[in-house]
Enzyme design. Structure first.
Site, PDB file in Angstrom:
ATOM      1  N   LYS A 191     150.771  21.178  13.438  1.00  0.00           N
ATOM      2  CA  LYS A 191     149.463  21.328  14.073  1.00  0.00           C
ATOM      3  C   LYS A 191     148.446  20.316  13.519  1.00  0.00           C
ATOM      4  O   LYS A 191     147.765  19.611  14.268  1.00  0.00           O
ATOM      5  CB  LYS A 191     148.961  22.759  13.863  1.00  0.00           C
ATOM      6  CG  LYS A 191     147.531  23.008  14.255  1.00  0.00           C
ATOM      7  CD  LYS A 191     147.323  22.876  15.748  1.00  0.00           C
ATOM      8  CE  LYS A 191     145.867  22.859  16.116  1.00  0.00           C
ATOM      9  NZ  LYS A 191     145.423  23.939  16.933  1.00  0.00           N
ATOM     10  N   CYS A 248     137.708  21.750  16.779  1.00  0.00           N
ATOM     11  CA  CYS A 248     139.022  21.509  16.158  1.00  0.00           C
ATOM     12  C   CYS A 248     139.144  20.198  15.394  1.00  0.00           C
ATOM     13  O   CYS A 248     139.399  20.199  14.194  1.00  0.00           O
ATOM     14  CB  CYS A 248     140.101  21.604  17.225  1.00  0.00           C
ATOM     15  SG  CYS A 248     140.037  23.168  18.094  1.00  0.00           S
TER      16      CYS A 248
HETATM   17  C1  UGA Z   1     142.116  19.853  20.593  1.00  0.00           C
HETATM   18  C2  UGA Z   1     143.575  19.431  20.838  1.00  0.00           C
HETATM   19  O1  UGA Z   1     143.649  18.465  21.900  1.00  0.00           O
HETATM   20  C3  UGA Z   1     144.427  20.648  21.191  1.00  0.00           C
HETATM   21  O2  UGA Z   1     145.794  20.248  21.317  1.00  0.00           O
HETATM   22  C4  UGA Z   1     144.299  21.698  20.070  1.00  0.00           C
HETATM   23  O3  UGA Z   1     145.003  22.869  20.414  1.00  0.00           O
HETATM   24  C5  UGA Z   1     142.840  22.054  19.868  1.00  0.00           C
HETATM   25  O4  UGA Z   1     142.095  20.858  19.561  1.00  0.00           O
HETATM   26  C6  UGA Z   1     142.775  23.035  18.726  1.00  0.00           C
HETATM   27  O5  UGA Z   1     143.115  22.666  17.593  1.00  0.00           O
HETATM   28  O6  UGA Z   1     142.476  24.219  18.958  1.00  0.00           O
HETATM   29  P1  UGA Z   1     139.979  20.417  22.148  1.00  0.00           P
HETATM   30  O7  UGA Z   1     139.193  20.547  20.881  1.00  0.00           O
HETATM   31  O8  UGA Z   1     139.809  21.422  23.242  1.00  0.00           O
HETATM   32  O9  UGA Z   1     141.567  20.378  21.801  1.00  0.00           O
HETATM   33  O10 UGA Z   1     139.539  19.035  22.746  1.00  0.00           O
HETATM   34  P2  UGA Z   1     140.250  17.654  23.209  1.00  0.00           P
HETATM   35  O11 UGA Z   1     140.433  17.628  24.659  1.00  0.00           O
HETATM   36  O12 UGA Z   1     141.419  17.349  22.363  1.00  0.00           O
HETATM   37  O13 UGA Z   1     139.071  16.628  22.860  1.00  0.00           O
HETATM   38  C7  UGA Z   1     138.607  16.446  21.516  1.00  0.00           C
HETATM   39  C8  UGA Z   1     137.509  15.423  21.482  1.00  0.00           C
HETATM   40  O14 UGA Z   1     138.015  14.106  21.666  1.00  0.00           O
HETATM   41  C9  UGA Z   1     136.435  15.612  22.566  1.00  0.00           C
HETATM   42  O15 UGA Z   1     135.169  15.394  21.967  1.00  0.00           O
HETATM   43  C10 UGA Z   1     136.741  14.526  23.578  1.00  0.00           C
HETATM   44  O16 UGA Z   1     135.611  14.103  24.286  1.00  0.00           O
HETATM   45  C11 UGA Z   1     137.293  13.437  22.669  1.00  0.00           C
HETATM   46  N1  UGA Z   1     138.208  12.528  23.380  1.00  0.00           N
HETATM   47  C12 UGA Z   1     139.410  12.963  23.826  1.00  0.00           C
HETATM   48  C13 UGA Z   1     137.835  11.212  23.574  1.00  0.00           C
HETATM   49  O17 UGA Z   1     136.723  10.781  23.183  1.00  0.00           O
HETATM   50  N2  UGA Z   1     138.713  10.365  24.206  1.00  0.00           N
HETATM   51  C14 UGA Z   1     139.914  10.769  24.646  1.00  0.00           C
HETATM   52  O18 UGA Z   1     140.658   9.942  25.207  1.00  0.00           O
HETATM   53  C15 UGA Z   1     140.278  12.103  24.465  1.00  0.00           C
END
Ligand code: UGA
Length: 405
Positions: A191, A248
């Protein structure tokens, strides 16, 4: 089969509803009575697309309560409570309390930890409580949580009790996803290694974006596309932007770094990713300071988006909020708008539409990729588009992340 879920936050409520959708009878417990009341009435305490509909559809299979006694006859109980950071270290009290309460009611139950916990946690808790504990980390993203839970890329199940592992495997069999069966420690480490890797990927593309802003003819979106078609790299998490936030990545990278430090190891790549992420904010502030030098107190910055990403109302560790606080500390006036997220911030003006927020601001920062910001027309203002929502034009007043000029 009846399944218990302790903790009805983002992941706990989605897991409960998804398991009911898969046919299980689910009893969900939370210490927060207001959450229990809402869920029992078919309302969700969070904004998550599709959750309310699925909750209502499966209402007969779901029961929510604050009373742990409801778990008396349930042999498989998920623990999905928060594991926040306190003074840079993971805070385990909520997990420990939940397991202790389960033990008092039903000491033969198998506890399945879905909360994100550091390697070694489940083994320690097994030693101190005598309970059987399975590690089953989740990889669910807010905004697509239902489909991520019903059809995950993989299911990771760690433990040292063969029977319990087999039963937990059966619970998730309906997903049809590959199942990795391993030790508690491997499951826990998978994780952190996964979340940190994704954070590194985001910071990596953000640094390439910085370079593109200085090299005529370069555009990070094209570069990300060119990189992502390589199967070894993959196109996901290569979107340059304001940096990662949420409940997260910031928490998990910090906990992982500190865990490694205690073992005399440096996770220097992850440390760099965190530091690159921090500098996303100063980059925006520097652009605004260059533009409005000396006139900060007379300048109104309109921030579009407060949620840490689109399709959620979650503002925890949102880069947008960090930006707002920095702007206020320098003396700028701040306006803001978000279609869903509600947050109480002092000294800012919240607007009920993007248009109103824009009209009342001298400069705009697009901070969250809400679809309604796509191709907004903003005329005669200095604009920083951190999410690539606006059409590129040759207007020198428009700064687009990862694009020259
Ligand atoms: C993240 C992980 O993706 C999940 O797999 C995990 O289960 C979860 O944390 C957790 O530990 O509970 P989440 O926090 O919902 O999920 O958000 P993400 O979609 O992963 O995005 C995280 C951050 O990265 C956001 O601020 C998003 O805007 C940013 N991001 C994401 C980018 O700036 N660029 C990208 O290409 C992708």
């Amino acid at each position: 089969m009846k399944i218990g879920v302790v903790g009805l936050g983002y992941i706990g409520s989605v897991t409960s509803v998804a398991l009911a959708e898969a046919g299980y009878e689910v009893v969900g417990i939370d210490i927060d009575e207001s959450k229990v009341k809402l869920l029992s009435a078919g309302e969700t305490p969070i904004y998550e697309p599709g959750l309310k509909e699925m909750l209502v559809k499966n209402a007969k299979k779901l029961r929510f309560s604050i009373d742990y006694n409801e778990l008396k006859d349930i042999n498989y109980i998920f623990v999905i409570v928060p594991t926040p950071n306190k003074d840079g270290k993971i805070y385990l009290k909520y997990v420990e309390d939940a397991i202790e309460k389960i033990k008092q009611i039903n000491k033969n139950a198998v506890v399945i930890i879905k909360s994100t916990v550091l390697p070694g946690t489940a083994s320690n808790l097994m030693a101190t409580t005598g309970m059987t504990i399975i590690s089953n980390p989740e990889f669910t993203k807010e905004g697509t949580a239902i489909e991520d839970t019903l059809k995950p890329d993989r299911v990771v199940i760690g433990g040292n009790n063969k029977n319990a592992i087999e039963e937990v495997k059966k619970i998730w069999e309906f997903t049809g996803s590959p199942i990795i069966e391993t030790t508690n420690e491997n499951a826990e480490m998978i994780k952190y290694a996964s979340n940190s890797f994704l954070a590194v990927k985001v910071s990596y593309i953000n640094e390439i974006a910085n370079l593109c802003e200085k090299v005529s003819g370069c555009d990070v979106e094209v570069i990300a596309k060119g990189m992502g078609l390589d199967k070894r790299i993959a196109p996901y998490f290569l979107k340059a932007g304001i940096g990662f936030g949420g409940s997260c990545f910031p928490k998990d990278t910090a906990a992982f770094i500190s865990f490694a430090k205690d073992l005399n190891e440096d996770l220097s790549i992850i440390e760099s990713a965190v530091s690159v992420n921090r500098s996303r904010i100063s980059r925006i502030v520097n652009l605004l300071e260059d533009k409005f030098n000396g006139k900060e107190t007379m300048t109104r910055i309109g921030v579009l988006g407060l949620a840490f990403k689109a399709n959620t109302d979650d503002t925890r560790e949102s880069q947008s909020i960090k930006l707002i606080n920095k702007l206020l500390s320098i003396g700028f006036k701040v306006n803001a708008y978000d279609p869903i997220a509600k947050v109480k911030l002092e000294n800012i003006s919240l607007f009920s539409s993007a248009r109103e927020c824009i009209e009342n601001s001298d400069a705009i920062v697009v901070a969250t990729e809400w679809p309604e910001f796509k191709n907004l027309e903003i005329k005669g203002k200095f604009v920083i588009d951190m999410r690539r929502m606006l059409s590129l034009n040759n207007d020198s007043n428009l700064k687009v992340v990862g694009h020259y000029g």
